[in-house]
Design a protein around this motif. Sequence first.
Motif, mmCIF file in Angstrom:
data_model
loop_
_atom_site.group_PDB
_atom_site.id
_atom_site.type_symbol
_atom_site.label_atom_id
_atom_site.label_comp_id
_atom_site.label_asym_id
_atom_site.label_seq_id
_atom_site.Cartn_x
_atom_site.Cartn_y
_atom_site.Cartn_z
ATOM 1 N N UNK A 118 -28.059 -4.808 -52.906
ATOM 2 C CA UNK A 118 -27.348 -4.125 -51.765
ATOM 3 C C UNK A 118 -27.032 -3.135 -52.386
ATOM 4 N N UNK A 119 -27.166 -1.370 -52.861
ATOM 5 C CA UNK A 119 -26.390 -0.529 -53.214
ATOM 6 C C UNK A 119 -24.764 -1.147 -52.638
ATOM 7 N N UNK A 120 -24.434 -0.978 -51.550
ATOM 8 C CA UNK A 120 -22.994 -0.781 -51.885
ATOM 9 C C UNK A 120 -22.438 -2.005 -51.906
ATOM 10 N N UNK A 121 -23.124 -3.345 -52.598
ATOM 11 C CA UNK A 121 -22.214 -4.485 -53.380
ATOM 12 C C UNK A 121 -22.840 -5.780 -52.455
ATOM 13 N N UNK A 122 -22.187 -6.909 -52.871
ATOM 14 C CA UNK A 122 -23.186 -8.074 -52.902
ATOM 15 C C UNK A 122 -22.346 -8.387 -50.994
ATOM 16 N N UNK A 123 -22.775 -8.244 -49.923
ATOM 17 C CA UNK A 123 -22.209 -8.938 -48.740
ATOM 18 C C UNK A 123 -21.070 -9.739 -48.839
ATOM 19 N N UNK A 124 -21.382 -11.012 -49.290
ATOM 20 C CA UNK A 124 -21.001 -12.393 -49.099
ATOM 21 C C UNK A 124 -19.305 -11.769 -50.066
ATOM 22 N N UNK A 125 -19.411 -11.409 -50.906
ATOM 23 C CA UNK A 125 -17.831 -10.225 -51.667
ATOM 24 C C UNK A 125 -17.673 -9.398 -51.030
ATOM 25 N N UNK A 146 -17.587 -0.590 -50.857
ATOM 26 C CA UNK A 146 -18.089 -0.722 -51.662
ATOM 27 C C UNK A 146 -18.166 -1.211 -53.048
ATOM 28 N N UNK A 147 -18.719 -1.571 -53.455
ATOM 29 C CA UNK A 147 -18.575 -2.748 -54.816
ATOM 30 C C UNK A 147 -18.888 -1.452 -55.943
ATOM 31 N N UNK A 148 -18.058 -1.483 -56.792
ATOM 32 C CA UNK A 148 -18.222 -0.453 -57.970
ATOM 33 C C UNK A 148 -18.695 -1.038 -59.280
#
Length: 453
Positions: A118-125, A146-148
């Motif tokens: 997922x481009x936005x970041x791991x959903x669980x994180x 958003x995970x970067x």
Amino acid sequence: MKRKFEQIIDYIEELQAQNQLKQGDRLPSIRSMAAQFSCNKNTVIRAYQELEQAHKIYAVPKGGYYLIGEKSPASVANGIIDFTVVMPDPALLPYRQFHHCMSKAVELYQNELFTYSDEQGLLSLRKALVDHFADHQVFASAEQIFITTGAQQALSILANMSFPNGKRTILVEQPTYSVIQRLVELNGDQLIGIKRDFNGIDFTELERIFKHESIKFFYTIPRLHNPLGTSLSEKDKKRLVQLAEKYDVYIVEDDYLADLDTTVNAVPAYYYDLAGKVIYVKSFSKAFMPGIRLGAAVMHEALKTEFLKHKKCSDLNTTVLAQGALEIFITSGMYKKHIRKARLEYGRKIECLRECVMNTNCTGIDFVVPPIGFFVWIRLRENMDRTKLEKRLRERNIFIPSADRNFIHNHSGENSFWICIAKLSEDQIRTGISILCEEASRLAGKGHMSFPQ
């Protein structure tokens, strides 16, 4: 029940925690530890090798094992004290615990490690960060997070992307985190500054800039400022958000040391934002682990699509393994335990510096010492030659940075500099400050220490 080599590791770490084993001390011999724990020598060797791989001890050929603690063997050997390094204390990095989380992440996310995620970041994180952020009074949904690849990527995207207000000029504090200035200049956007000192920001000037300049966003570090070390009052944070709403200016809030802040009832500027003008950026590098290269940004609905478009073009997705390991580290409670330890340690370092300055004759320089954090700002008297001081200190293996890079176009106009104490031991702090004051006293004036509120 823990295995014998793990019991030995715990025993050594407990000796260190109780100050029975200090930096540079030799560890008990392999023979004596084998007898104490009723095990063979190979078990002790394995425990010591684990500690060595975690950079907590080092081996001397035919000379045994020694505790690294807060110094590396190299820095002990050459006597260098480097106040320019902005890095967490290696002795605080939770190598062994995070290694366990990495292994667990491989088990849990093996199907996602070798594909695009997922481009936005791991959903669980992102779900784990909902609760983590709420502890800091940042209330956001997983869809907003958003995970970067480090907070720096978030700042780079924000500097490059267009904003709904259609403006192009970026406002930064002076001084400020040097990287944001280079990012803006590389992008070709206009960059202007507003002075921030130990009393905060001139809000009359800020309102004038918001009103008459085409400000896309104002980049600010409200608490534990880099490099001043100071924090804005709650009143100032509220006023800042109000002005942003009034003049349609976005605020990029860099809360890189939020985890270390011990100020009672302190909240981020994001907490006061009801109009969707504050973008909250969080780093996991400075207070936790720089090598993990993870950051997060909380985006309002009007910015999400544009931010994600730029994120996809930047790297498609941030490393899944690091994200999964961080999620486990947070949800297991290890992160909170690590931060409690870090707060105590960095608090001791700041207190050590404060006591050192109070008990040392510092002629010609003024120290501004925050309650906690990494940075201490040092002002030199007008008759003090900073370049000459820097040269004298360098000759004695003490390295200090210039503050010029923290100002636009490297023009500070100030006879000042900052020091970072995060990576240094208390002995290094005492020695470094003593030599700094000694050399300053040879150059001019009378100094004192002040404390930001």
